[in-house]
Motif scaffolding. Structure first.
Motif, PDB file in Angstrom:
ATOM      1  N   LYS A  89       0.829  -1.201   0.000  1.00  0.00           N
ATOM      2  CA  LYS A  89       0.000   0.000   0.000  1.00  0.00           C
ATOM      3  C   LYS A  89       0.866   1.254   0.000  1.00  0.00           C
ATOM      4  O   LYS A  89       1.874   1.319   0.710  1.00  0.00           O
ATOM      5  N   LEU A  90       0.462   2.222  -0.816  1.00  0.00           N
ATOM      6  CA  LEU A  90       1.023   3.571  -0.783  1.00  0.00           C
ATOM      7  C   LEU A  90      -0.149   4.508  -0.508  1.00  0.00           C
ATOM      8  O   LEU A  90      -0.972   4.768  -1.390  1.00  0.00           O
ATOM      9  N   ILE A  91      -0.223   4.949   0.734  1.00  0.00           N
ATOM     10  CA  ILE A  91      -1.364   5.747   1.204  1.00  0.00           C
ATOM     11  C   ILE A  91      -0.904   7.185   1.384  1.00  0.00           C
ATOM     12  O   ILE A  91       0.153   7.431   1.979  1.00  0.00           O
ATOM     13  N   CYS A  92      -1.671   8.112   0.878  1.00  0.00           N
ATOM     14  CA  CYS A  92      -1.323   9.530   0.986  1.00  0.00           C
ATOM     15  C   CYS A  92      -2.392  10.278   1.780  1.00  0.00           C
ATOM     16  O   CYS A  92      -3.586  10.019   1.630  1.00  0.00           O
ATOM     17  N   ILE A  93      -1.932  11.199   2.593  1.00  0.00           N
ATOM     18  CA  ILE A  93      -2.818  12.050   3.383  1.00  0.00           C
ATOM     19  C   ILE A  93      -2.883  13.412   2.718  1.00  0.00           C
ATOM     20  O   ILE A  93      -1.847  14.007   2.394  1.00  0.00           O
ATOM     21  N   GLY A  94      -4.082  13.913   2.503  1.00  0.00           N
ATOM     22  CA  GLY A  94      -4.266  15.225   1.908  1.00  0.00           C
ATOM     23  C   GLY A  94      -4.699  16.251   2.945  1.00  0.00           C
ATOM     24  O   GLY A  94      -5.199  15.893   4.017  1.00  0.00           O
ATOM     25  N   ALA A  95      -4.474  17.515   2.626  1.00  0.00           N
ATOM     26  CA  ALA A  95      -4.974  18.617   3.456  1.00  0.00           C
ATOM     27  C   ALA A  95      -4.574  18.459   4.917  1.00  0.00           C
ATOM     28  O   ALA A  95      -5.400  18.567   5.814  1.00  0.00           O
ATOM     29  N   ASN A  96      -3.280  18.220   5.160  1.00  0.00           N
ATOM     30  CA  ASN A  96      -2.834  17.968   6.528  1.00  0.00           C
ATOM     31  C   ASN A  96      -1.999  19.094   7.122  1.00  0.00           C
ATOM     32  O   ASN A  96      -1.433  18.942   8.202  1.00  0.00           O
ATOM     33  N   TYR A  97      -1.883  20.201   6.404  1.00  0.00           N
ATOM     34  CA  TYR A  97      -1.245  21.397   6.955  1.00  0.00           C
ATOM     35  C   TYR A  97      -2.230  22.553   6.787  1.00  0.00           C
ATOM     36  O   TYR A  97      -2.733  22.794   5.686  1.00  0.00           O
ATOM     37  N   THR A  98      -2.483  23.286   7.849  1.00  0.00           N
ATOM     38  CA  THR A  98      -3.470  24.368   7.795  1.00  0.00           C
ATOM     39  C   THR A  98      -3.130  25.376   6.717  1.00  0.00           C
ATOM     40  O   THR A  98      -4.010  25.821   5.957  1.00  0.00           O
ATOM     41  N   ASP A  99      -1.845  25.759   6.592  1.00  0.00           N
ATOM     42  CA  ASP A  99      -1.476  26.776   5.610  1.00  0.00           C
ATOM     43  C   ASP A  99      -1.687  26.295   4.179  1.00  0.00           C
ATOM     44  O   ASP A  99      -2.015  27.074   3.283  1.00  0.00           O
ATOM     45  N   HIS A 100      -1.549  24.980   3.947  1.00  0.00           N
ATOM     46  CA  HIS A 100      -1.786  24.437   2.605  1.00  0.00           C
ATOM     47  C   HIS A 100      -3.274  24.466   2.272  1.00  0.00           C
ATOM     48  O   HIS A 100      -3.662  24.772   1.140  1.00  0.00           O
ATOM     49  N   ILE A 101      -4.125  24.167   3.245  1.00  0.00           N
ATOM     50  CA  ILE A 101      -5.573  24.240   3.022  1.00  0.00           C
ATOM     51  C   ILE A 101      -5.971  25.657   2.628  1.00  0.00           C
ATOM     52  O   ILE A 101      -6.750  25.871   1.688  1.00  0.00           O
ATOM     53  N   GLU A 102      -5.402  26.622   3.318  1.00  0.00           N
ATOM     54  CA  GLU A 102      -5.737  28.029   3.038  1.00  0.00           C
ATOM     55  C   GLU A 102      -5.308  28.435   1.640  1.00  0.00           C
ATOM     56  O   GLU A 102      -6.040  29.128   0.922  1.00  0.00           O
ATOM     57  N   GLU A 103      -4.101  28.000   1.216  1.00  0.00           N
ATOM     58  CA  GLU A 103      -3.637  28.411  -0.110  1.00  0.00           C
ATOM     59  C   GLU A 103      -4.417  27.716  -1.227  1.00  0.00           C
ATOM     60  O   GLU A 103      -4.421  28.185  -2.359  1.00  0.00           O
ATOM     61  N   MET A 104      -5.072  26.591  -0.912  1.00  0.00           N
ATOM     62  CA  MET A 104      -5.908  25.906  -1.892  1.00  0.00           C
ATOM     63  C   MET A 104      -7.310  26.504  -1.949  1.00  0.00           C
ATOM     64  O   MET A 104      -8.169  26.045  -2.695  1.00  0.00           O
ATOM     65  N   GLY A 105      -7.546  27.539  -1.120  1.00  0.00           N
ATOM     66  CA  GLY A 105      -8.837  28.210  -1.131  1.00  0.00           C
ATOM     67  C   GLY A 105      -9.927  27.450  -0.428  1.00  0.00           C
ATOM     68  O   GLY A 105     -11.118  27.646  -0.714  1.00  0.00           O
ATOM     69  N   LYS A 106      -9.557  26.597   0.524  1.00  0.00           N
ATOM     70  CA  LYS A 106     -10.527  25.806   1.259  1.00  0.00           C
ATOM     71  C   LYS A 106     -10.570  26.237   2.720  1.00  0.00           C
ATOM     72  O   LYS A 106      -9.689  26.938   3.208  1.00  0.00           O
TER      73      LYS A 106
END
Length: 298
Positions: A89-106
């Motif tokens: 398995k290669l499992i990835c976690i998304g949206a796990n840094y607050t600043d990255h969520i903000e820059e994605m407009g979410k």
């Protein structure tokens, strides 16, 4: 006694590489000299008996003061592969840094880790390898991530015990096709288009055993494109810690030795900048204490 382990192709054969005191060592040849009863096939196989192997390597290095020339490798002869080839398995976690969520407009609305899978057999690439841009998109993005390698079977793991299930840590670049985001409809993002193109998971070059990383939430993480810093952050800024991610994922599926978990990326991805990778670019990921991962974009 810090050492690291990786995988490379040497003269057409897959080899486990031991990095110790700034030397690259062919582990198979070292074992043949100092402990011929031990046979090593792959780093993936070693994760199935991780404690045994790390104990043996530590003992060998404590008793071996020098290495013979046949065991030593020049960097120029090392053709790096992803350190764990073909994990289950290669499992990835998304949206796990607050600043990255903000820059994605979410807005931050997640209450548990947000995850997806990548096909390991076709996305993983080694250090210094080329990754071809897909012909179907002009919006390919970078994402520097701390990756976790699992070292024993586990289901319903409590976060207090989670780090004891970690074999080690490495670097991963979770390449992403942002046209899948732009073109999403009422059904949401097509995550296969977004994340599963061939070569979209450069990883490595080395796994640092967990015993040398007491706190995975205390590591600097940085990414450069053509020597220009794009991401410069710290794993302490994760929303969900490594331990919490392992607890969550193991509540869904059994984690197995060699499984790889990418833990999310901080701010500075290209999508927020309206910048994307192009042919000829060089991407460098650096994580404190773990090393440097270089990828050439074709």
């Amino acid at each position: 006694m810090l050492y690291q382990l990786g995988t490379a192709t040497i003269e057409g054969k897959e080899k486990v590489i031991l990095y110790f005191k700034e030397e690259y060592i062919d582990l198979e040849r070292l074992l043949a000299r100092v402990k011929p009863s031990l046979k090593v096939n792959s780093l993936l196989e070693m994760t199935k008996e991780w404690t045994y192997w790390t104990d043996e390597i530590t003992t060998i290095l404590k008793s071996t003061s020098t290495f013979v020339s046949e065991e030593l490798l020049a960097q120029s002869e090392i053709n790096w592969e992803a350190p764990i080839l073909y994990p289950n398995k290669l499992i990835c976690i998304g949206a796990n840094y607050t600043d990255h969520i903000e820059e994605m407009g979410k807005e931050r609305v997640i209450v548990t880790p947000y995850s997806f899978l990548k096909p390991a057999s076709t996305t993983l690439r080694g250090h210094r390898k080329e990754v071809a841009l897909p012909k179907t998109s002009n919006m390919i993005d970078w994402e520097a991530e701390l990756a976790v390698v699992i070292g024993k079977y586990g289901k319903d793991i409590k976060k207090e015990d989670a780090l004891t299930y970690v074999a080690g840590y490495t670097l991963l670049n979770d390449l992403s096709d942002r046209e899948a985001v732009i073109n999403s409809d009422g059904l949401g993002i097509d995550w296969v288009v977004h994340k599963a193109h061939d070569g979209f998971a450069p990883m490595g070059p080395l796994v640092t055993p967990a015993q040398f990383i007491p706190d995975p939430q205390d590591l600097k993480i940085k990414l450069e494109v053509n020597n220009e810093i794009k991401q410069d952050s710290h794993t302490s800024k994760m929303i969900f810690t490594v331990a919490e991610i392992i607890e969550h994922l193991s509540s869904i599926m059994t984690l197995e030795p060699g499984d790889v978990i990418a833990t999310g990326t901080p701010a500075g991805a290209g999508f927020g900048r309206n910048e994307f990778l192009k042919s000829g670019d060089t991407v460098i990921v650096e994580i404190e204490k773990l090393g440097t991962l270089i990828t050439h974009i074709q």
